[in-house]
Design a protein around this motif. Sequence first.
Motif, PDB file in Angstrom:
ATOM      1  N   PHE A 124    -110.720 -22.746  75.087  1.00 35.20           N
ATOM      2  CA  PHE A 124    -109.772 -23.188  74.068  1.00 35.20           C
ATOM      3  C   PHE A 124    -108.363 -23.280  74.648  1.00 35.20           C
ATOM      4  O   PHE A 124    -107.678 -24.299  74.520  1.00 35.20           O
ATOM      5  N   LEU A 125    -107.920 -22.212  75.289  1.00 33.03           N
ATOM      6  CA  LEU A 125    -106.545 -22.136  75.776  1.00 33.03           C
ATOM      7  C   LEU A 125    -106.249 -23.180  76.850  1.00 33.03           C
ATOM      8  O   LEU A 125    -105.114 -23.640  76.987  1.00 33.03           O
ATOM      9  N   ALA A 126    -107.266 -23.563  77.605  1.00 32.45           N
ATOM     10  CA  ALA A 126    -107.075 -24.565  78.661  1.00 32.45           C
ATOM     11  C   ALA A 126    -106.838 -25.961  78.098  1.00 32.45           C
ATOM     12  O   ALA A 126    -106.363 -26.846  78.821  1.00 32.45           O
ATOM     13  N   ARG A 127    -107.125 -26.169  76.817  1.00 35.07           N
ATOM     14  CA  ARG A 127    -107.044 -27.506  76.224  1.00 35.07           C
ATOM     15  C   ARG A 127    -105.939 -27.644  75.185  1.00 35.07           C
ATOM     16  O   ARG A 127    -105.855 -28.673  74.506  1.00 35.07           O
ATOM     17  N   VAL A 128    -105.113 -26.608  75.043  1.00 33.98           N
ATOM     18  CA  VAL A 128    -103.992 -26.678  74.110  1.00 33.98           C
ATOM     19  C   VAL A 128    -102.708 -26.322  74.850  1.00 33.98           C
ATOM     20  O   VAL A 128    -102.745 -25.766  75.951  1.00 33.98           O
ATOM     21  N   THR A 129    -101.585 -26.634  74.211  1.00 32.20           N
ATOM     22  CA  THR A 129    -100.288 -26.340  74.813  1.00 32.20           C
ATOM     23  C   THR A 129     -99.546 -25.310  73.985  1.00 32.20           C
ATOM     24  O   THR A 129     -99.228 -25.559  72.814  1.00 32.20           O
ATOM     25  N   ASN A 130     -99.289 -24.154  74.585  1.00 28.04           N
ATOM     26  CA  ASN A 130     -98.361 -23.167  74.049  1.00 28.04           C
ATOM     27  C   ASN A 130     -97.126 -23.245  74.949  1.00 28.04           C
ATOM     28  O   ASN A 130     -97.117 -22.700  76.054  1.00 28.04           O
ATOM     29  N   THR A 131     -96.124 -23.922  74.488  1.00 28.51           N
ATOM     30  CA  THR A 131     -94.996 -24.311  75.329  1.00 28.51           C
ATOM     31  C   THR A 131     -94.336 -23.113  76.005  1.00 28.51           C
ATOM     32  O   THR A 131     -93.889 -22.169  75.343  1.00 28.51           O
ATOM     33  N   GLY A 132     -94.292 -23.165  77.337  1.00 26.87           N
ATOM     34  CA  GLY A 132     -93.633 -22.120  78.111  1.00 26.87           C
ATOM     35  C   GLY A 132     -94.399 -20.821  78.230  1.00 26.87           C
ATOM     36  O   GLY A 132     -93.873 -19.843  78.758  1.00 26.87           O
ATOM     37  N   VAL A 133     -95.644 -20.804  77.743  1.00 31.33           N
ATOM     38  CA  VAL A 133     -96.454 -19.582  77.764  1.00 31.33           C
ATOM     39  C   VAL A 133     -97.578 -19.733  78.778  1.00 31.33           C
ATOM     40  O   VAL A 133     -98.175 -20.810  78.905  1.00 31.33           O
TER      41      VAL A 133
END
Length: 324
Positions: A150-159
């Motif tokens: 999941f995390l590899a396919r979304v953007t948490n800006t600057g995280v």
Amino acid sequence: MDEETSRRDTVGGLWSTVDRRTVLKSALGVAAGPVVLSLSCASSDALSRKERPVRFGMVTDCHYADVDPAGTRFYRESLGKLGECVARMNAEDVDFLIELGDFKDQGRPPVEQDTLAYLEEVEAVFRRFDGPTYHVLGNHDVDSISKPQFLARVTNTGVDCTRCYYSLDIKGLHCVVLDANYRSDGADYDRGNYDWTDANISADELDWLRRDLAAARGPAVVFVHQLLDGTGAVYVKNAVEVRDVLECSGKVVAVFQGHHHAGDYNEINGIHYYTLIATVEGQGAENNSYAIVEVCPNLDAIVTGCRRAACRTLTQARLTEQRV
């Protein structure tokens, strides 16, 4: 609260009411003084984005999947509903946009590649926002896939893209994103290997939360998927322990939650708990749900609900009176 407790400093526990208000308001760039009910903050037309109070958008429980409706959930329509939300947030020029979990769903039966495709489709719409974007993990986000997928396919800006819980500071506001997708034995929810009623904040995350809030220099808001303000199937099982950490920090203004599709509101020991209505529920644009939150210099938080989402003023004046 007894006199000794009210005088403890931030190292030992709670701030005094006066110290908390003075320091937190100072962090937002205003002098301390009487806290009054604010029905609205400064006009965005009169101030530049940099000068005005923190404003952010939030949406939850899109549950997007290219599957037929089930009951009151219209999965395919979530793309259009989210698109409307993003367009509104761009027009309002909010500082950031966050979704509170259950971003996507899965097929019946689930197929991993299809699930990943649904995630990529809904993220593409979310990324139309012209600013920082953030995600909270929900249980359906790991129904057919893992947290790393999941995390590899979304953007948490600057995280860091490996982080499932994290914090950031925006214009003096400390924003904390929690992950309650841990089983009672401490294991991650993973590819459907969980009981959705067994949601927990892990011991390591709780230790991190204590340290993070202790180091925070300004007022804080918290984002989480499963609820922290009660007991039962939709609530985090160790919610009492989590709330104790939030309360002892003396810094948390409000907690914003998803998961419970009908929405809700509560206030416990001076912290507001606002649960946003789910996007996936109901057919047609009129059944959309998203909100804009403005955190004012006096620490009031003004929630402007869009479509079915509830409007509410989360005032700190009343809370200060209760804490004296």
